[in-house]
Structures are given as C-alpha cells and as structure tokens.
Design a protein around this motif. Structure first.
Motif, PDB file in Angstrom:
ATOM      1  N   VAL A 134      34.579  36.099  40.922  1.00  0.00           N
ATOM      2  CA  VAL A 134      34.027  36.614  39.706  1.00  0.00           C
ATOM      3  C   VAL A 134      33.199  35.352  39.405  1.00  0.00           C
ATOM      4  CG1 VAL A 134      35.938  38.001  38.752  1.00  0.00           C
ATOM      5  CG2 VAL A 134      35.785  35.516  38.095  1.00  0.00           C
ATOM      6  N   SER A 135      32.280  35.581  38.571  1.00  0.00           N
ATOM      7  CA  SER A 135      31.346  34.470  37.970  1.00  0.00           C
ATOM      8  C   SER A 135      32.017  33.575  37.079  1.00  0.00           C
ATOM      9  CB  SER A 135      30.024  35.006  37.419  1.00  0.00           C
ATOM     10  OG  SER A 135      30.234  35.623  36.179  1.00  0.00           O
ATOM     11  N   LYS A 136      31.586  32.315  36.800  1.00  0.00           N
ATOM     12  CA  LYS A 136      32.004  31.482  35.924  1.00  0.00           C
ATOM     13  C   LYS A 136      32.165  32.150  34.559  1.00  0.00           C
ATOM     14  CE  LYS A 136      31.527  27.139  38.273  1.00  0.00           C
ATOM     15  NZ  LYS A 136      30.938  25.820  38.296  1.00  0.00           N
ATOM     16  N   LEU A 137      31.041  32.788  34.043  1.00  0.00           N
ATOM     17  CA  LEU A 137      31.298  33.331  32.729  1.00  0.00           C
ATOM     18  C   LEU A 137      32.466  34.603  32.708  1.00  0.00           C
ATOM     19  CD1 LEU A 137      27.731  33.861  31.225  1.00  0.00           C
ATOM     20  CD2 LEU A 137      29.457  32.215  30.390  1.00  0.00           C
ATOM     21  N   ASP A 138      32.501  35.380  33.758  1.00  0.00           N
ATOM     22  CA  ASP A 138      33.356  36.216  33.751  1.00  0.00           C
ATOM     23  C   ASP A 138      34.577  35.496  34.035  1.00  0.00           C
ATOM     24  OD1 ASP A 138      31.808  38.237  33.619  1.00  0.00           O
ATOM     25  OD2 ASP A 138      31.590  38.746  35.782  1.00  0.00           O
ATOM     26  N   ALA A 139      34.968  34.485  34.504  1.00  0.00           N
ATOM     27  CA  ALA A 139      36.207  33.404  34.602  1.00  0.00           C
ATOM     28  C   ALA A 139      36.730  33.047  33.105  1.00  0.00           C
ATOM     29  CB  ALA A 139      36.079  32.353  35.441  1.00  0.00           C
ATOM     30  N   GLY A 140      35.499  32.933  32.236  1.00  0.00           N
ATOM     31  CA  GLY A 140      35.928  32.506  30.909  1.00  0.00           C
ATOM     32  C   GLY A 140      36.563  33.869  30.214  1.00  0.00           C
ATOM     33  N   SER A 141      36.011  34.879  30.353  1.00  0.00           N
ATOM     34  CA  SER A 141      36.584  36.112  30.035  1.00  0.00           C
ATOM     35  C   SER A 141      37.911  36.461  30.416  1.00  0.00           C
ATOM     36  CB  SER A 141      35.605  37.392  30.125  1.00  0.00           C
ATOM     37  OG  SER A 141      34.468  37.359  29.556  1.00  0.00           O
ATOM     38  N   TYR A 142      38.058  36.164  31.861  1.00  0.00           N
ATOM     39  CA  TYR A 142      39.236  36.438  32.466  1.00  0.00           C
ATOM     40  C   TYR A 142      40.474  35.356  31.789  1.00  0.00           C
ATOM     41  CZ  TYR A 142      42.742  35.295  36.029  1.00  0.00           C
ATOM     42  OH  TYR A 142      44.226  35.457  36.851  1.00  0.00           O
ATOM     43  N   LEU A 199      36.135  26.311  33.631  1.00  0.00           N
ATOM     44  CA  LEU A 199      35.881  27.667  34.288  1.00  0.00           C
ATOM     45  C   LEU A 199      35.862  27.722  35.675  1.00  0.00           C
ATOM     46  CD1 LEU A 199      32.370  28.511  32.306  1.00  0.00           C
ATOM     47  CD2 LEU A 199      34.922  29.204  31.584  1.00  0.00           C
ATOM     48  N   GLY A 200      35.736  26.514  36.346  1.00  0.00           N
ATOM     49  CA  GLY A 200      35.911  26.483  37.779  1.00  0.00           C
ATOM     50  C   GLY A 200      37.496  27.093  38.206  1.00  0.00           C
ATOM     51  N   ALA A 201      38.348  26.206  37.425  1.00  0.00           N
ATOM     52  CA  ALA A 201      39.939  26.447  37.640  1.00  0.00           C
ATOM     53  C   ALA A 201      40.073  27.940  37.295  1.00  0.00           C
ATOM     54  CB  ALA A 201      40.859  25.436  36.754  1.00  0.00           C
ATOM     55  N   ALA A 202      39.446  28.374  36.334  1.00  0.00           N
ATOM     56  CA  ALA A 202      39.731  29.701  35.758  1.00  0.00           C
ATOM     57  C   ALA A 202      39.411  30.662  37.027  1.00  0.00           C
ATOM     58  CB  ALA A 202      39.389  30.101  34.411  1.00  0.00           C
ATOM     59  N   ARG A 203      38.311  30.482  37.499  1.00  0.00           N
ATOM     60  CA  ARG A 203      37.538  31.418  38.505  1.00  0.00           C
ATOM     61  C   ARG A 203      38.604  31.558  39.643  1.00  0.00           C
ATOM     62  NH1 ARG A 203      32.799  30.149  42.379  1.00  0.00           N
ATOM     63  NH2 ARG A 203      31.795  32.460  42.671  1.00  0.00           N
ATOM     64  N   VAL A 204      38.990  30.192  40.031  1.00  0.00           N
ATOM     65  CA  VAL A 204      39.836  30.149  41.442  1.00  0.00           C
ATOM     66  C   VAL A 204      41.082  30.695  41.044  1.00  0.00           C
ATOM     67  CG1 VAL A 204      41.070  28.631  43.032  1.00  0.00           C
ATOM     68  CG2 VAL A 204      38.418  28.047  42.152  1.00  0.00           C
ATOM     69  N   HIS A 205      41.697  30.606  39.820  1.00  0.00           N
ATOM     70  CA  HIS A 205      43.127  31.472  39.555  1.00  0.00           C
ATOM     71  C   HIS A 205      42.942  32.755  39.527  1.00  0.00           C
ATOM     72  CE1 HIS A 205      46.219  32.889  37.085  1.00  0.00           C
ATOM     73  NE2 HIS A 205      46.989  31.518  37.151  1.00  0.00           N
ATOM     74  N   CYS A 206      41.679  33.051  39.133  1.00  0.00           N
ATOM     75  CA  CYS A 206      41.370  34.855  39.171  1.00  0.00           C
ATOM     76  C   CYS A 206      41.416  35.240  40.741  1.00  0.00           C
ATOM     77  CB  CYS A 206      40.213  35.013  38.622  1.00  0.00           C
ATOM     78  SG  CYS A 206      39.754  36.858  38.528  1.00  0.00           S
ATOM     79  N   ALA A 207      40.884  34.359  41.451  1.00  0.00           N
ATOM     80  CA  ALA A 207      40.652  34.671  42.741  1.00  0.00           C
ATOM     81  C   ALA A 207      42.220  34.825  43.673  1.00  0.00           C
ATOM     82  CB  ALA A 207      39.929  33.595  43.841  1.00  0.00           C
ATOM     83  N   ALA A 208      42.914  33.487  43.182  1.00  0.00           N
ATOM     84  CA  ALA A 208      44.348  33.551  43.787  1.00  0.00           C
ATOM     85  C   ALA A 208      45.236  34.559  43.299  1.00  0.00           C
ATOM     86  CB  ALA A 208      45.003  32.139  43.058  1.00  0.00           C
ATOM     87  N   THR A 209      45.174  35.020  42.243  1.00  0.00           N
ATOM     88  CA  THR A 209      45.798  35.928  41.418  1.00  0.00           C
ATOM     89  C   THR A 209      45.575  37.650  41.727  1.00  0.00           C
ATOM     90  OG1 THR A 209      46.138  34.493  39.683  1.00  0.00           O
ATOM     91  CG2 THR A 209      46.968  36.976  39.115  1.00  0.00           C
ATOM     92  N   THR A 210      44.276  37.722  41.806  1.00  0.00           N
ATOM     93  CA  THR A 210      43.828  39.202  41.760  1.00  0.00           C
ATOM     94  C   THR A 210      43.239  39.339  43.416  1.00  0.00           C
ATOM     95  OG1 THR A 210      41.685  38.861  40.981  1.00  0.00           O
ATOM     96  CG2 THR A 210      43.401  39.239  39.458  1.00  0.00           C
ATOM     97  N   GLY A 211      42.683  38.396  44.103  1.00  0.00           N
ATOM     98  CA  GLY A 211      41.748  38.596  45.189  1.00  0.00           C
ATOM     99  C   GLY A 211      40.266  38.918  44.943  1.00  0.00           C
ATOM    100  N   ALA A 212      39.806  38.801  43.567  1.00  0.00           N
ATOM    101  CA  ALA A 212      38.461  39.232  43.356  1.00  0.00           C
ATOM    102  C   ALA A 212      37.940  37.714  43.093  1.00  0.00           C
ATOM    103  CB  ALA A 212      38.577  39.847  41.760  1.00  0.00           C
ATOM    104  N   LEU A 225      40.426  34.210  28.743  1.00  0.00           N
ATOM    105  CA  LEU A 225      40.684  34.408  27.395  1.00  0.00           C
ATOM    106  C   LEU A 225      42.014  35.631  27.260  1.00  0.00           C
ATOM    107  CD1 LEU A 225      37.259  34.266  25.654  1.00  0.00           C
ATOM    108  CD2 LEU A 225      39.297  32.541  25.135  1.00  0.00           C
ATOM    109  N   ARG A 226      41.726  36.630  28.477  1.00  0.00           N
ATOM    110  CA  ARG A 226      42.466  37.759  28.597  1.00  0.00           C
ATOM    111  C   ARG A 226      43.770  37.292  29.053  1.00  0.00           C
ATOM    112  NH1 ARG A 226      38.207  39.994  31.116  1.00  0.00           N
ATOM    113  NH2 ARG A 226      39.447  39.906  33.042  1.00  0.00           N
ATOM    114  N   THR A 227      44.002  36.350  29.866  1.00  0.00           N
ATOM    115  CA  THR A 227      45.251  36.012  30.748  1.00  0.00           C
ATOM    116  C   THR A 227      45.759  34.893  30.133  1.00  0.00           C
ATOM    117  OG1 THR A 227      43.964  36.669  32.543  1.00  0.00           O
ATOM    118  CG2 THR A 227      45.787  35.244  33.055  1.00  0.00           C
ATOM    119  N   PHE A 228      45.461  34.143  29.442  1.00  0.00           N
ATOM    120  CA  PHE A 228      46.186  32.633  28.992  1.00  0.00           C
ATOM    121  C   PHE A 228      46.403  32.735  27.508  1.00  0.00           C
ATOM    122  CE2 PHE A 228      43.745  31.482  32.849  1.00  0.00           C
ATOM    123  CZ  PHE A 228      44.967  31.502  33.788  1.00  0.00           C
TER     124      PHE A 228
END
Length: 201
Positions: free
Chosen positions: A149-157, A134-147, A159-162
């Motif tokens: 998000v919370s760690k739970l939201d990173a999990g949802s991201y 979740l930590g790496a997914a959260r940072v990937h979301c920030a690096a990709t989108t600039g957003a 699942l949608r992304t990878f």
C-alpha cells in the motif's frame, strides 16, 4: 533494457543520472529478468538514493514485483503481465517480516540513540517521524496481509490496526506526508521509535 548494460554503458547511464535524471530511481532490467523470481535476478545496474551502482539492488524484490503486477502504469511497450511479472503474496509477506525485523528495528534503535540527551520539547524535522511511522506501518501491512500500500494508506491501516496509544504519532506522520507539518517534538519522535519497535519485534 534490451541487454544488461556493460561497463561503458553503465558509465553513460551514471552520467545521465548525475546530470538530468537525479530523482529517477530504479534498476535496469531485461524482460527476461522481470519474468524471474526477484531472488534469482542477481546483480543489476541501478540508481537509488542518488547513487548509480552495479550489484545487488534492494528494489529488486517481491514488493517491487507486486507493485508492477498490480499497480503499474504502462507508458510504453508491453504491460507487466506480458513480461511475466508475477505477484507473490507469500514472498511479499516473508520479505516484509524480514525487513521489519532487520531494517526497521535497527532504524528505531539508531534514531533513539541519536536523540539521547535531547529535551522532549526540542524540535526535529517531521519527515523523520513520517519515514519511520509510515514506512514501518507499510511494511507491517505487507508482512501481515501480503498487500503493498501507499504510505498514506499505511497511515489508515495503522490507525485501524494498532491501539489508540499510537494514534497521535500516526496522525503526525500522516500530516507530515500530506505536507501539513514541518516539525515535531523530540518527545514525539521518541514515541515514534517506540511504535516502530513495537511492530517490528
């Protein structure tokens, strides 16, 4: 704070954190500092991960500024916007990309090395898998989108992304975050390291 704490004030703050505020983390900043670009703030007094120190603080970052600008809950005093805190998505993306390539790639290598020699069916604390996935997914979301998000939201991201080959470890990490899972197999933690490596390169 009204001014940068001097050495005597820092000693008192360290004692406060040691005795009554052991789980309260963050930097001590003046209003003027919060209006600056985080890279221009310089050394600060801070309490993070159980340590009170004075120096560079990784919490003084574009990610923290984004959280303050977009998600802060004002308890007392001015809102972050009145203090000049600015959300900078480009800076968040650059910071996230560097964090992925540095901290998270290193985390995956270090954990994989620790697991060498362990059997796949041995068990480990689920929080280690949760931290990485979740930590790496959260940072990937920030690096990709600039957003940010919370760690739970990173999990949802995630699942949608990878791809679906990663969904099992993402779901394990989410279950751990929700408090539904205490232990995972070493084989799953190895797979989590592979996931983190795959998104941090």
């Amino acid at each position: 704070v009204a001014c940068d704490p001097d050495s005597a004030q820092r000693s008192l703050l360290a004692e406060v954190h040691r005795v009554v505020a052991t789980r309260v983390d963050g930097p001590y900043l003046t209003a003027a500092a919060m209006g600056k670009d985080p890279s221009d703030v310089g050394p600060v007094a801070f309490h993070v991960d159980g340590r009170f120190e004075h120096g560079p603080c990784h919490e003084v970052s574009p990610v923290t500024w984004m959280i303050l600008a977009e998600h802060a809950i004002t308890v007392r005093g001015d809102a972050p916007s009145a203090l000049g805190v600015r959300a900078d998505r480009d800076a968040v993306q650059a910071f996230g990309a560097a964090n992925l390539a540095g901290y998270w790639a290193g985390w995956a290598r270090a954990i994989a090395a620790v697991l060498e020699g362990a059997a796949d069916d041995d068990t480990m604390e689920a929080q280690m898998l949760e931290w990485g996935v979740l930590g790496a997914a959260r940072v990937h979301c920030a690096a990709t989108t600039g957003a940010v998000v919370s760690k739970l939201d990173a999990g949802s991201y995630a699942l949608r992304t990878f791809g679906t080959e990663w969904h099992h470890v993402i779901e394990l990490a989410t279950s751990s975050r929700r408090g539904d899972l205490d232990e995972v197999r070493v084989g799953d933690l190895r797979r989590a390291c592979a996931f983190v490596r795959s998104i941090s390169g």
